[in-house]
Design an enzyme around this catalytic site. Structure first.
Site, PDB file in Angstrom:
ATOM      1  N   HIS A 371      55.031 -69.580   7.759  1.00  0.00           N
ATOM      2  CA  HIS A 371      53.980 -69.488   6.755  1.00  0.00           C
ATOM      3  C   HIS A 371      52.876 -68.936   7.600  1.00  0.00           C
ATOM      4  O   HIS A 371      52.400 -69.193   8.586  1.00  0.00           O
ATOM      5  CB  HIS A 371      53.760 -70.861   6.195  1.00  0.00           C
ATOM      6  CG  HIS A 371      54.772 -71.024   5.122  1.00  0.00           C
ATOM      7  ND1 HIS A 371      54.381 -70.833   3.837  1.00  0.00           N
ATOM      8  CD2 HIS A 371      55.939 -71.590   5.190  1.00  0.00           C
ATOM      9  CE1 HIS A 371      55.637 -71.169   3.027  1.00  0.00           C
ATOM     10  NE2 HIS A 371      56.479 -71.553   3.921  1.00  0.00           N
ATOM     11  N   ALA A 390      50.929 -62.435  -3.379  1.00  0.00           N
ATOM     12  CA  ALA A 390      50.796 -62.809  -4.946  1.00  0.00           C
ATOM     13  C   ALA A 390      50.069 -63.979  -4.882  1.00  0.00           C
ATOM     14  O   ALA A 390      49.247 -64.358  -5.922  1.00  0.00           O
ATOM     15  CB  ALA A 390      52.073 -62.502  -5.749  1.00  0.00           C
TER      16      ALA A 390
END
Length: 470
Positions: A371, A390
């Site tokens: 991540h 997004a």
């Protein structure tokens, strides 16, 4: 077996509104099973006499012999019980569906004529009223074909509905393969009709009932009196009618047999139930073919993602990015025992999360390390995955002031220095201020606690990604 064939999903927590004609709150559908003359009997070429659904407690087949008492009970259904039911339903102006055993119909021309004159639907109840659990698929298929032929010859039209009753694991597929039936009823798994993919086609299923069924007069733990039968039907109706009043109209099936409820001591209970439901508004009493026609028009089959039928490559391509840069999770999930219950957000999320949870600490740490930092260098360089871009944009992390960017940079560095992996949070659940509060609070956690928290957030992110995807 890694593809489970049974369907535990159904309509899930939000079944559709049936939208019955006239805004009815419930469809109450009566079935009269006409089996007399189609049961096991050496006269019919069977090995033994009938032993199922009669007044004879503990009846057993008599190999090679006729069972006079059993035959006489079945004869009562044709000679007296049928006509008592015929008078009741025609008098109440209710058209029923008949599950007609083809060989029984062939032996009862007057009853068939009465069914047709009353505009009752005559669906097929198979060629003979026998058990198919030990039949080969080929033998059962041959009987289905002969049932259709004989039914068409006797009735004058092919049956549009099918119900074997004493079915095999192959029955529904074999009936669907004929392409003849608008509906099949060899299931007991829902309060509404539904579409299923079987034999390469969309097949409408209209489930039947074994609880609202007079067969329980002839089974252990069944009805001992008409009062019990009436009370059970009434309570079922009340529960389903209440659900219909809440915008979730359902279907109630009532199964009847000429030789059982056709007895004088039981028919009054059925009449009381008919009188009871006539006291309510919004009650539709259709034939099953009327339900099938309505459902086909109002709820036609819709394309559905079948995760359980996807090949490995398609599965991994579609779900490999749900856990950040960790396609191995989708690869592992593909090998689980997936079934129709996984054809949903909750289902596929559960499968993916299982592989993540059962992975080693090192592998889960690898997922955390995959991540990106929040509003970090990768974001600035526009090198995030489309999903991460997004997600971070949804919380305004792509439009920070210089002060905010510096604060995120300091927090990222401090968090990684203490815990050894990036700060992870499902940003779609928060706004920018909320993210900062959680960031500042979680830095103070010990690393063990924070690892568990981060893993839970990874699963939450995966869930949100699946919801957006599916």
């Amino acid at each position: 077996m890694n593809r489970y064939p049974r369907d535990f999903q159904g309509y899930g927590p939000t079944p559709p509104d049936a939208q019955w004609p006239g805004g009815a709150r419930i469809a109450v559908q009566f079935v009269v099973n006409y089996e007399e003359g189609g049961e096991n009997n050496i006269l019919h070429g069977d090995a033994a006499s009938e032993a199922f659904l009669s007044e004879i407690v503990g009846a057993a087949p008599w190999p090679g012999q006729r069972h006079w008492n059993m035959e006489s009970i079945y004869d009562y259904g044709a000679r007296a019980g049928f006509w008592r039911l015929h008078r009741l339903f025609t008098g109440a102006d209710i058209r029923v569906t008949v599950y007609g055993v083809a060989s029984a119909l062939a032996r009862s021309p007057e009853q068939v004529e009465a069914m047709k004159d009353a505009n009752w639907e005559i669906a097929s109840h198979g060629l003979k009223w026998i058990d198919y659990k030990d039949h080969s698929a080929e033998a059962e298929s041959a009987d289905i074909a002969e049932a259709i032929r004989l039914h068409s010859e006797v009735v004058g039209a092919a049956p549009r509905g099918w119900y074997t009753g004493r079915s095999s694991i192959n029955t529904v597929a074999l009936a669907a393969e004929t392409g003849v039936f608008d509906y099949i009823s060899d299931t007991y798994d829902d309060d509404l009709p539904y579409w299923t993919q079987v034999a390469g086609r969309d097949q409408l299923i209209i489930p039947y009932t074994l609880d609202c069924n007079d067969m329980r007069f002839a089974t252990p733990q069944g009805f001992n009196s008409g009062d019990q039968f009436y009370a059970y039907l009434r309570d079922t109706f009340d529960a389903l009618y209440a659900e219909g009043s809440e915008g979730c109209a359902k279907m109630m099936s009532v199964g009847l047999h000429c030789r059982l409820v056709g007895r004088p001591g039981r028919i009054k209970a059925l009449k009381r139930f008919i009188d009871y439901i006539k006291g309510f508004e919004g009650v539709w009493t259709p034939r099953r073919i009327d339900i099938a026609d309505h459902w086909r028009t109002t709820h036609p089959p819709m394309p559905k993602l079948r995760i359980d039928l996807m090949d490995r490559s398609s599965f991994v391509t579609k779900f490999g990015g749900v856990f950040e840069h960790s396609a191995w999770i989708a690869e592992g999930a593909f090998d689980l025992e997936l079934g129709q219950a996984h054809n949903s957000v909750a289902g596929i999320h559960n499968a993916l999360a299982r592989k993540f949870r059962s992975a080693s600490h090192a592998d889960r740490l690898g997922v955390l390390m995959a991540h990106p930092d929040l509003a970090g260098k990768l974001a600035a360089a526009k090198r995030l995955t489309a999903e991460s871009t997004a997600e971070q944009g949804s919380a305004g992390l792509d439009a920070l002031t210089d002060t905010e960017r510096a604060r995120f940079s300091d927090l990222n560095a401090a968090y990684v220095a203490k815990h050894g992996f990036p700060f992870i949070i499902a940003v779609k659940d928060h706004d920018k201020a909320s993210i900062l509060r959680h960031f500042e609070a979680r830095i103070a956690n010990d690393t063990k606690t924070e690892f568990v928290t981060a893993c839970a957030q990874v699963e939450r992110i995966a869930r949100l990604r699946l919801e957006a995807m599916l």
